[in-house]
Write a protein that holds these residues in place. Structure first.
Motif, mmCIF file in Angstrom:
data_model
loop_
_atom_site.group_PDB
_atom_site.id
_atom_site.type_symbol
_atom_site.label_atom_id
_atom_site.label_comp_id
_atom_site.label_asym_id
_atom_site.label_seq_id
_atom_site.Cartn_x
_atom_site.Cartn_y
_atom_site.Cartn_z
ATOM 1 N N ASP A 1 -14.306 -28.952 18.494
ATOM 2 C CA ASP A 1 -13.261 -29.582 17.685
ATOM 3 C C ASP A 1 -11.872 -29.101 18.093
ATOM 4 O O ASP A 1 -10.933 -29.888 18.155
ATOM 5 C CB ASP A 1 -13.479 -29.316 16.190
ATOM 6 N N GLU A 2 -11.742 -27.814 18.365
ATOM 7 C CA GLU A 2 -10.451 -27.260 18.777
ATOM 8 C C GLU A 2 -10.027 -27.831 20.128
ATOM 9 O O GLU A 2 -8.871 -28.219 20.318
ATOM 10 C CB GLU A 2 -10.518 -25.728 18.835
ATOM 11 N N LEU A 3 -10.964 -27.916 21.058
ATOM 12 C CA LEU A 3 -10.635 -28.452 22.372
ATOM 13 C C LEU A 3 -10.240 -29.930 22.272
ATOM 14 O O LEU A 3 -9.261 -30.356 22.878
ATOM 15 C CB LEU A 3 -11.820 -28.266 23.321
ATOM 16 N N GLN A 4 -10.963 -30.677 21.451
ATOM 17 C CA GLN A 4 -10.606 -32.083 21.226
ATOM 18 C C GLN A 4 -9.206 -32.194 20.633
ATOM 19 O O GLN A 4 -8.418 -33.049 21.039
ATOM 20 C CB GLN A 4 -11.609 -32.726 20.252
ATOM 21 N N ARG A 5 -8.893 -31.327 19.676
ATOM 22 C CA ARG A 5 -7.574 -31.337 19.040
ATOM 23 C C ARG A 5 -6.478 -31.034 20.064
ATOM 24 O O ARG A 5 -5.435 -31.698 20.099
ATOM 25 C CB ARG A 5 -7.529 -30.307 17.902
ATOM 26 N N LEU A 6 -6.724 -30.046 20.920
ATOM 27 C CA LEU A 6 -5.743 -29.687 21.945
ATOM 28 C C LEU A 6 -5.505 -30.847 22.903
ATOM 29 O O LEU A 6 -4.361 -31.172 23.228
ATOM 30 C CB LEU A 6 -6.213 -28.450 22.718
ATOM 31 N N TYR A 7 -6.582 -31.486 23.342
ATOM 32 C CA TYR A 7 -6.437 -32.617 24.268
ATOM 33 C C TYR A 7 -5.709 -33.777 23.607
ATOM 34 O O TYR A 7 -4.843 -34.398 24.224
ATOM 35 C CB TYR A 7 -7.791 -33.073 24.795
#
Length: 115
Positions: free
Chosen positions: A41-47
């Protein structure tokens, strides 16, 4: 200014980006993502915040990406994210987040856009 860098100390571009942040006087949170990878979820948010897709955040020159078939254009972003969670080496670096945004800092001067 507060900044978080998803960093690999073995990567020259990542080290140069960290040096820019230090020289600019940023309050830096260094996350060695190979030791402490971001959640899916964090990586998706960053992207999403960076305006890039997981495919654009993939280290497609990493032999494992080819071995896993991730460079095939038909592979979905979800499959790429899942592979990144299992193998953080597939995450392109460095990612930097400040209150002004997120950038995949390749080349390292990209970080200046969010300082």
């Amino acid at each position: 200014m507060k900044a978080t860098i998803y960093h690999n100390p073995m990567c020259g571009t990542s080290r140069k980006t960290l040096e820019i942040l230090e020289n600019e006087g940023a309050d830096i949170d260094v996350v060695e993502y190979l030791k402490a990878p971001p959640s899916r979820d964090e990586l998706q948010r960053l992207y999403l915040r960076a305006g890039i897709t997981p495919r654009q955040g993939l280290r497609d020159k990493e032999p494992l990406a080819v071995e896993l078939g991730l460079t095939d254009p038909s592979v979905s972003d979800g499959v790429i994210l899942n592979a990144m969670m299992e193998h953080p080496i597939l995450i392109q670096r460095p990612l930097v987040e400040t209150e002004k945004g997120v950038r995949l800092c390749r080349p390292q001067d990209e970080v200046r856009q969010i300082l």
